[in-house]
Write a protein that holds these residues in place. Sequence first.
Motif, PDB file in Angstrom:
ATOM      1  N   VAL A   1      -8.748  19.381   2.435  1.00  0.00           N
ATOM      2  CA  VAL A   1      -8.489  17.980   2.784  1.00  0.00           C
ATOM      3  C   VAL A   1      -8.065  17.257   1.510  1.00  0.00           C
ATOM      4  CG1 VAL A   1     -10.133  18.028   4.692  1.00  0.00           C
ATOM      5  CG2 VAL A   1     -10.904  17.276   2.428  1.00  0.00           C
ATOM      6  N   PRO A   2      -7.422  16.103   1.653  1.00  0.00           N
ATOM      7  CA  PRO A   2      -7.014  15.370   0.448  1.00  0.00           C
ATOM      8  C   PRO A   2      -8.214  15.063  -0.441  1.00  0.00           C
ATOM      9  CG  PRO A   2      -5.928  14.466   2.374  1.00  0.00           C
ATOM     10  CD  PRO A   2      -6.933  15.450   2.880  1.00  0.00           C
ATOM     11  N   PRO A   3      -8.052  15.053  -1.759  1.00  0.00           N
ATOM     12  CA  PRO A   3      -9.190  14.842  -2.661  1.00  0.00           C
ATOM     13  C   PRO A   3      -9.823  13.464  -2.516  1.00  0.00           C
ATOM     14  CG  PRO A   3      -7.117  14.807  -3.889  1.00  0.00           C
ATOM     15  CD  PRO A   3      -6.797  15.254  -2.496  1.00  0.00           C
ATOM     16  N   GLN A   4      -9.106  12.518  -1.897  1.00  0.00           N
ATOM     17  CA  GLN A   4      -9.681  11.180  -1.726  1.00  0.00           C
ATOM     18  C   GLN A   4     -10.833  11.153  -0.720  1.00  0.00           C
ATOM     19  OE1 GLN A   4      -6.541  11.957  -1.723  1.00  0.00           O
ATOM     20  NE2 GLN A   4      -5.464  10.626  -3.177  1.00  0.00           N
ATOM     21  N   VAL A   5     -10.973  12.225   0.042  1.00  0.00           N
ATOM     22  CA  VAL A   5     -12.056  12.283   1.021  1.00  0.00           C
ATOM     23  C   VAL A   5     -13.352  12.651   0.318  1.00  0.00           C
ATOM     24  CG1 VAL A   5     -12.913  13.439   3.107  1.00  0.00           C
ATOM     25  CG2 VAL A   5     -10.475  12.949   2.865  1.00  0.00           C
ATOM     26  N   GLY A   6     -14.326  11.776   0.412  1.00  0.00           N
ATOM     27  CA  GLY A   6     -15.599  12.037  -0.258  1.00  0.00           C
ATOM     28  C   GLY A   6     -16.446  13.057   0.478  1.00  0.00           C
TER      29      GLY A   6
END
Lengths: 368, 297
Positions: free
Chosen positions: A45-50
């Motif tokens: 998943v995109p790295p912005q997803v915590g």
Amino acid sequence: MTTRRAASLAIALTGALMVPSTAAEVGSGEDLRSPIEFQGTERAVPPQVGRVGSAVGDGNRILILDSRHHRILEARGEELKLAGGIGNGPNELFYPTEMVLDGESGRVAINDGGNDRIQVFDRTLRPIVQISVKEKILGLSWWRGDRLLVGAPDAGRLLAIYEATGRRVGSLGELADPPQLLGLEQGVQELYRRALSRVRLATRPDGDVWVAFIHLPMVRRYSPRGLLTLERSLELRGLGELPSYARSVFDPSDQPSSASFINIDGLQLALVVKDIALHPQTGHPILLLGNDWLARLDGEGRIELVGEVAGCRGSFHRLGIDASRQILMITSLATQLICDVDLDEVTPEAFQPLLQQPQRIHQTPESG
Amino acid sequence: MEYGQRLEPVVIAGVDGQRLELSRGAWHLLISGSVNDLALVKYLGRLVERPTIRTEVLRPLVLIDGHHDEVKAFEFRNFLPFPIHALHSFHHEELSSLGLRSHDRAYALVSPDLEVTFASTYLQPNDLRLLLEKHLGSGSEEHPYPLRLGDPFPKLALKQVAGRPAEQRQEVHRRLWIIFTAECVSCSLGNQTKSLAVAQAPLEDLARTEDSAVGVIFSSAFEESSLAARLDLLGLKSFPVYLASSPLYGLEDPYLRSSLHDADVVVVRVDPDGVVEEILDFSSWIRSMSAPQQVGS
């Protein structure tokens, strides 16, 4: 609130109440292997997803519920968009727990648990309406175009019905009432009844509602008019050694066990079903079981296929469907990846040779 | 206290000259809880030291349901830049003007014009960080995104701890990193390093079979001389050991230095291209290293 001890109720597949007392009685150390494996592929998943909660997709568009940053992330190829963020106001979320996509309109409904409400966003992720919900809810699904079904056992009925404008318009379904509760005092019965009535939902375009009970091996189906048309215990047709499988998934005293247990209001309950989704072509339910296996049911709620997911690691969390790409998306809490399973694989036809014989769950005795 | 509620300026005097003041012109962060919330208060103390939060406009109002002496001792021991008060230093009736009921846990952020911008009955440290960055952020946000499978292993600012093997080559493709974050420095220096010592022999075997495989990293929260002394005591001399010079981005929270994964100590396996291929909990990994090999039936 009184805390129940670990020797709590376990509702076995056969419907018999099991309160086992010794590990020897339940054969600890068994290793269960399924002959069926669904092939999955991990996806980052995109790295912005915590922290990945739920994920749903629609072709080029994927929506991920980020429970750590209290927001939704929408990815269209390389393009990312964020909605939500921590808070109590419109377009803010606090501990969102569930996300459901209305495939036709593109609207997204979020169980905004920390704010005691449901929030609806349009297809551009602009907030449309916030629906206050007094009771704790678990289980959310779009229904009949413009309505939302939510699991609300604390309000005394299985499901509550809301219009997308926010108005509560009714309820349907009785709480689960296993006969095993009869011997308990009234207050404790009520506690169990509500806890055991926590559900996951999936709805067909024609309005049928499938309900999977999180803590009971049981499914129900309701008609578009809210009438109960099916209630079935999860039975593994053609399998041998049902009691062992039951112990593995549903018995709190089986150690080591592939089953998961959680504590709800002081009750220790087996985690039988984590989630339910419907196959977009056939409308048949697919269950994510408590032991991370997948089970596909037929139109009458009978298990046709059950097995492990190969190629993906970690503890699975939620199911999502990408109808455009014909993919079942399974989020994993441990790896924080999404496991894609081709929906064409989750059909009896894909395993025809194996299914010519009754599907058996093999038990491997402990070595040594 | 509820979201959107408008409050009035108030000054509440407590015993021994203590004072709570809610006034216009500054953000107020209200924390009313028990001694279980002291960890959150400590975290707030670290947050307000960061340049990412405009702390000059923030006034924490912290009320803890505990003994006055205990609460004050915590404040001084942790060098908190704001006072914390014992709840019962104030009359319950007066606290209600802040929207508080006694013994209820409450967290709220109040804007400079005294509107409740956020209210809840529970709050985790990461939530507090998000909230303050959102409303008082200075723009240079540091998002602690956790490292994931498939990510490139981050470039970390490290220095070698004396007395351990130095790097032999300019570019060393380490395959296995054992990373100690600092949620609990004493716990990590105690039990976890002991486990590392126990695993030293299997790790040496592993290093021989993979290309210069193993390295150990400690968070910058560890103190170098204590760390070196501990490693000497345990006889841990086989691998390069590094001390971070700045937060381990992707691995620990930049403020609290707590792990972004589900364990304080993690093992990260990296492929030859520098891409993360596995992240494991150290304790589970140690157990798997120690487990007897399965004999085929």
